[in-house]
Design a protein around this motif. Structure first.
Motif, PDB file in Angstrom:
ATOM      1  N   GLY A 105       0.831  12.010  -9.816  1.00  0.00           N
ATOM      2  CA  GLY A 105      -0.256  12.913  -9.483  1.00  0.00           C
ATOM      3  C   GLY A 105      -0.382  14.353  -8.572  1.00  0.00           C
ATOM      4  N   ARG A 130      -4.210   9.761  -8.978  1.00  0.00           N
ATOM      5  CA  ARG A 130      -3.721   9.209  -7.659  1.00  0.00           C
ATOM      6  C   ARG A 130      -4.856   8.324  -7.252  1.00  0.00           C
ATOM      7  NH1 ARG A 130      -4.580  15.558  -7.509  1.00  0.00           N
ATOM      8  NH2 ARG A 130      -7.024  15.045  -7.934  1.00  0.00           N
ATOM      9  N   GLU A 131      -5.703   8.060  -8.880  1.00  0.00           N
ATOM     10  CA  GLU A 131      -6.320   6.469  -8.240  1.00  0.00           C
ATOM     11  C   GLU A 131      -5.820   5.359  -9.017  1.00  0.00           C
ATOM     12  OE1 GLU A 131     -10.398   8.090  -9.392  1.00  0.00           O
ATOM     13  OE2 GLU A 131     -10.459   9.263  -7.771  1.00  0.00           O
ATOM     14  N   SER A 132      -5.023   5.357  -9.614  1.00  0.00           N
ATOM     15  CA  SER A 132      -4.186   4.264 -10.565  1.00  0.00           C
ATOM     16  C   SER A 132      -4.216   3.102  -9.960  1.00  0.00           C
ATOM     17  CB  SER A 132      -3.668   4.359 -12.137  1.00  0.00           C
ATOM     18  OG  SER A 132      -3.413   3.477 -12.593  1.00  0.00           O
ATOM     19  N   THR A 133      -4.209   2.031 -10.163  1.00  0.00           N
ATOM     20  CA  THR A 133      -3.552   0.924  -9.641  1.00  0.00           C
ATOM     21  C   THR A 133      -1.932   0.340 -10.434  1.00  0.00           C
ATOM     22  OG1 THR A 133      -4.619  -1.267 -10.424  1.00  0.00           O
ATOM     23  CG2 THR A 133      -5.210  -0.458  -8.268  1.00  0.00           C
ATOM     24  N   ASP A 170       0.956  -0.997  -0.496  1.00  0.00           N
ATOM     25  CA  ASP A 170      -0.046  -0.247   0.412  1.00  0.00           C
ATOM     26  C   ASP A 170       0.929   0.827  -0.036  1.00  0.00           C
ATOM     27  OD1 ASP A 170      -2.427  -1.133  -0.204  1.00  0.00           O
ATOM     28  OD2 ASP A 170      -2.745  -0.378   1.521  1.00  0.00           O
ATOM     29  N   GLN A 216      -6.673  13.196 -11.103  1.00  0.00           N
ATOM     30  CA  GLN A 216      -7.186  12.318 -10.556  1.00  0.00           C
ATOM     31  C   GLN A 216      -7.377  10.741 -11.068  1.00  0.00           C
ATOM     32  OE1 GLN A 216     -11.728  13.124 -10.842  1.00  0.00           O
ATOM     33  NE2 GLN A 216     -12.281  10.850 -10.251  1.00  0.00           N
ATOM     34  N   GLN A 217      -7.101  10.596 -12.590  1.00  0.00           N
ATOM     35  CA  GLN A 217      -7.006   9.414 -13.013  1.00  0.00           C
ATOM     36  C   GLN A 217      -5.039   8.902 -12.076  1.00  0.00           C
ATOM     37  OE1 GLN A 217      -6.754  10.593 -17.357  1.00  0.00           O
ATOM     38  NE2 GLN A 217      -9.132   9.193 -17.636  1.00  0.00           N
ATOM     39  N   GLU A 268       0.800   4.369  -3.350  1.00  0.00           N
ATOM     40  CA  GLU A 268       0.632   5.204  -3.338  1.00  0.00           C
ATOM     41  C   GLU A 268       1.614   6.650  -3.080  1.00  0.00           C
ATOM     42  OE1 GLU A 268      -2.658   8.139  -1.623  1.00  0.00           O
ATOM     43  OE2 GLU A 268      -2.758   6.099  -2.042  1.00  0.00           O
ATOM     44  N   ARG A 299       1.539   6.904  -6.749  1.00  0.00           N
ATOM     45  CA  ARG A 299      -0.136   7.776  -6.767  1.00  0.00           C
ATOM     46  C   ARG A 299       0.385   9.322  -6.426  1.00  0.00           C
ATOM     47  NH1 ARG A 299      -4.003   3.859  -4.052  1.00  0.00           N
ATOM     48  NH2 ARG A 299      -4.807   2.589  -5.700  1.00  0.00           N
ATOM     49  N   SER A 300       1.040   9.405  -5.934  1.00  0.00           N
ATOM     50  CA  SER A 300       1.807  11.242  -4.892  1.00  0.00           C
ATOM     51  C   SER A 300       3.326  11.545  -5.963  1.00  0.00           C
ATOM     52  CB  SER A 300       1.697  10.828  -4.133  1.00  0.00           C
ATOM     53  OG  SER A 300       0.977   9.841  -2.622  1.00  0.00           O
TER      54      SER A 300
END
Length: 224
Positions: free
Chosen positions: A89, A120-123, A78, A117-118, A82, A85-86
């Motif tokens: 994003g 920050r939310e992608s896996t 996790d 947004q994409q 994150e 993502r950071s």
């Protein structure tokens, strides 16, 4: 959020102050040691097929464990996700994202990630492409490896190629989380001679400060 972070958003800091701040909050290691895992990785062997000389470095930031959001430490992977993502994003990548969007966003790249947004939310599963410049080629709980240097639509060898490795680990002995942005750049299009990278020297200095900027601004979203 402290005053330094607020001034980043308002653009008050001068260039010298930004470099001073990044120099105090992050560490740069270059060159990478000979025993760094990247040299033995499948991703590196697959992309740098000629084993050409590379420009390489890693930007590092250490954060006390008690400052990390607890929710990011409950499940392996996790924190790395994150952090990734950071990076993409966050504030540090905003200018480059907007620049690439103006040049390359369109029908041919519609399936790629473009908006904050994409990103920050992608896996960030393997095969994920973002802003027509990066593609995830490997994902583990500790690292997300992104190919860079050219459009992911060019899947073959490239004069400008490389890996950008987004990684985390917990240093239990020191009670810290370690964040790393590792870069390895090379020419994969042909066999080159010598021990020096074909990457122009004038790229090295801004790239290394940019890596530290991405690292620092991404770290803000991981802390409480």
């Amino acid at each position: 959020m402290g005053i330094i972070k607020k001034t980043f958003y308002t653009g008050v800091l001068t260039g010298a102050s930004v470099l001073g701040y990044l120099g105090a909050t992050t560490t740069l290691i270059t060159p990478l040691p000979n025993d760094d895992p990247v040299w033995r990785s499948k991703s590196y062997a697959r992309v740098n097929v000629h084993r050409n000389a590379a420009m390489h470095d890693v930007a590092v930031k250490r954060i006390p464990l008690d400052k990390i959001k607890p929710s990011l430490l409950q499940k392996d992977g996790d924190l790395t996700l994150e952090f990734c993502r950071s990076v993409w994003g966050g504030l540090g990548y905003r200018f480059q994202r907007n620049y690439l969007a103006r040049k390359y966003q369109g029908a041919a790249t519609a399936k790629q990630l473009w908006t904050a947004q994409q990103l920050r939310e992608s896996t960030y599963e393997r095969g994920t492409q973002l802003t027509d410049h990066f593609e995830v080629i490997e994902k583990t709980k500790a690292e997300i490896v992104v190919r860079c240097g050219d459009s992911p639509r060019n899947a073959g060898p490239r004069p400008s190629d490389g890996l950008f490795i987004i990684g985390t680990h917990v240093d239990k002995a020191r009670g810290e989380v370690v964040l790393e942005l590792k870069s390895v750049f090379f020419d994969s299009s042909r066999k080159t001679e010598g021990i020096h990278s074909s990457v122009p020297s004038w790229i090295e200095y801004p790239h290394r400060w940019y890596s530290r900027l991405l690292l620092e601004t991404a770290s803000w979203n991981l802390t409480r």
